[in-house]
Design an enzyme around this catalytic site. Structure first.
Site, PDB file in Angstrom:
ATOM      1  N   TYR A 135       3.792 -16.538 -11.973  1.00  0.00           N
ATOM      2  CA  TYR A 135       4.237 -16.889 -10.624  1.00  0.00           C
ATOM      3  C   TYR A 135       4.620 -18.367 -10.571  1.00  0.00           C
ATOM      4  O   TYR A 135       5.591 -18.737  -9.922  1.00  0.00           O
ATOM      5  CB  TYR A 135       3.141 -16.578  -9.601  1.00  0.00           C
ATOM      6  CG  TYR A 135       2.907 -15.107  -9.424  1.00  0.00           C
ATOM      7  CD1 TYR A 135       3.693 -14.352  -8.550  1.00  0.00           C
ATOM      8  CD2 TYR A 135       1.914 -14.454 -10.142  1.00  0.00           C
ATOM      9  CE1 TYR A 135       3.494 -12.988  -8.388  1.00  0.00           C
ATOM     10  CE2 TYR A 135       1.702 -13.087  -9.994  1.00  0.00           C
ATOM     11  CZ  TYR A 135       2.491 -12.367  -9.126  1.00  0.00           C
ATOM     12  OH  TYR A 135       2.292 -11.016  -8.975  1.00  0.00           O
ATOM     13  N   CYS A 152       9.859  -7.025 -10.806  1.00  0.00           N
ATOM     14  CA  CYS A 152       8.719  -7.796 -10.326  1.00  0.00           C
ATOM     15  C   CYS A 152       7.454  -7.486 -11.138  1.00  0.00           C
ATOM     16  O   CYS A 152       6.515  -8.283 -11.143  1.00  0.00           O
ATOM     17  CB  CYS A 152       8.493  -7.564  -8.834  1.00  0.00           C
ATOM     18  SG  CYS A 152       8.371  -5.842  -8.353  1.00  0.00           S
ATOM     19  N   HIS A 153       7.440  -6.363 -11.851  1.00  0.00           N
ATOM     20  CA  HIS A 153       6.283  -6.033 -12.688  1.00  0.00           C
ATOM     21  C   HIS A 153       6.144  -7.003 -13.860  1.00  0.00           C
ATOM     22  O   HIS A 153       5.078  -7.093 -14.458  1.00  0.00           O
ATOM     23  CB  HIS A 153       6.387  -4.583 -13.203  1.00  0.00           C
ATOM     24  CG  HIS A 153       7.587  -4.310 -14.048  1.00  0.00           C
ATOM     25  ND1 HIS A 153       8.828  -4.012 -13.497  1.00  0.00           N
ATOM     26  CD2 HIS A 153       7.768  -4.308 -15.391  1.00  0.00           C
ATOM     27  CE1 HIS A 153       9.696  -3.823 -14.470  1.00  0.00           C
ATOM     28  NE2 HIS A 153       9.083  -3.997 -15.627  1.00  0.00           N
ATOM     29  N   ASN A 162       9.651  -7.167  -2.704  1.00  0.00           N
ATOM     30  CA  ASN A 162      10.815  -6.710  -3.464  1.00  0.00           C
ATOM     31  C   ASN A 162      11.111  -5.244  -3.129  1.00  0.00           C
ATOM     32  O   ASN A 162      10.293  -4.375  -3.410  1.00  0.00           O
ATOM     33  CB  ASN A 162      10.530  -6.880  -4.963  1.00  0.00           C
ATOM     34  CG  ASN A 162      11.610  -6.323  -5.850  1.00  0.00           C
ATOM     35  OD1 ASN A 162      12.709  -5.988  -5.409  1.00  0.00           O
ATOM     36  ND2 ASN A 162      11.299  -6.218  -7.130  1.00  0.00           N
ATOM     37  N   GLU A 186       7.498  -1.458 -21.845  1.00  0.00           N
ATOM     38  CA  GLU A 186       8.438  -2.463 -22.333  1.00  0.00           C
ATOM     39  C   GLU A 186       7.893  -3.253 -23.524  1.00  0.00           C
ATOM     40  O   GLU A 186       8.600  -4.086 -24.090  1.00  0.00           O
ATOM     41  CB  GLU A 186       8.807  -3.428 -21.203  1.00  0.00           C
ATOM     42  CG  GLU A 186       9.562  -2.765 -20.080  1.00  0.00           C
ATOM     43  CD  GLU A 186      10.007  -3.738 -18.999  1.00  0.00           C
ATOM     44  OE1 GLU A 186       9.839  -4.970 -19.168  1.00  0.00           O
ATOM     45  OE2 GLU A 186      10.546  -3.265 -17.981  1.00  0.00           O
TER      46      GLU A 186
END
Length: 167
Positions: free
Chosen positions: A97, A128-129, A120, A155
């Site tokens: 952040y 945003c993850h 979002n 991912e």
């Protein structure tokens, strides 16, 4: 007019919504059921939704790392600025952040970045993850920490896994 549709995913049924030009919303299931559409939205299909479903399926199958959909997230100028920065985080990587706050030129606005992240309207597509705490740990996520853990693991991103709750 906003058209919506349910779409099955490994995270449960997602609610997708778009107008004829752009994707506007992706909502995670609420209590394991599809989220409720906004008043005035109509059930149906259009080319934007079809392309969104195809790209999400390809992403979840492990064959897509970058979405190429027309997007129209609605928010404040600051929120849109944060969401734009989120789209630059590469697949399989994370940012804190604090890094996002510095990226929007407001290094002390970490909480405001967190709030914008939480608003979002297009999670997964606007990733945003991929935003984690400065210590590498997972923090809040609209879809829940299990969904965030799934997406980051999918991912191959490095992050500190949350401790198991004793119970």
């Amino acid at each position: 007019m906003i058209i919506f549709q349910e779409h099955d995913s490994p995270l449960g049924p997602l609610l997708l919504a778009a107008d004829t030009r752009a994707l506007r919303h992706i909502e995670f299931p609420k209590d394991c059921c599809v989220a409720e559409p906004e008043p005035g939205w109509e059930s149906g299909d259009n080319p934007v939704l079809s392309d969104a479903r195809r790209q999400l399926d390809t992403y979840f199958a492990g064959h897509l790392q970058h979405f190429s959909l027309p997007l129209a997230p609605q928010g404040t100028p600051f929120q849109r600025q944060v969401w734009q920065i989120l789209q630059t985080i590469p697949f399989g990587q994370t940012r804190s952040y604090a890094q996002i706050a510095a990226g929007v030129g407001r290094a002390r606005a970490v909480r405001a970045v967190g709030a914008a992240n939480g608003k979002n309207p297009l999670p997964i597509v606007i990733p945003c993850h991929r935003v984690i705490g400065s210590d590498g740990g997972l923090t809040g996520f609209a879809g829940g920490l299990a969904a965030k853990t799934f997406l980051l693991s999918h991912e191959g991103a490095a992050f500190a896994k949350p401790p198991l709750k004793k119970g």
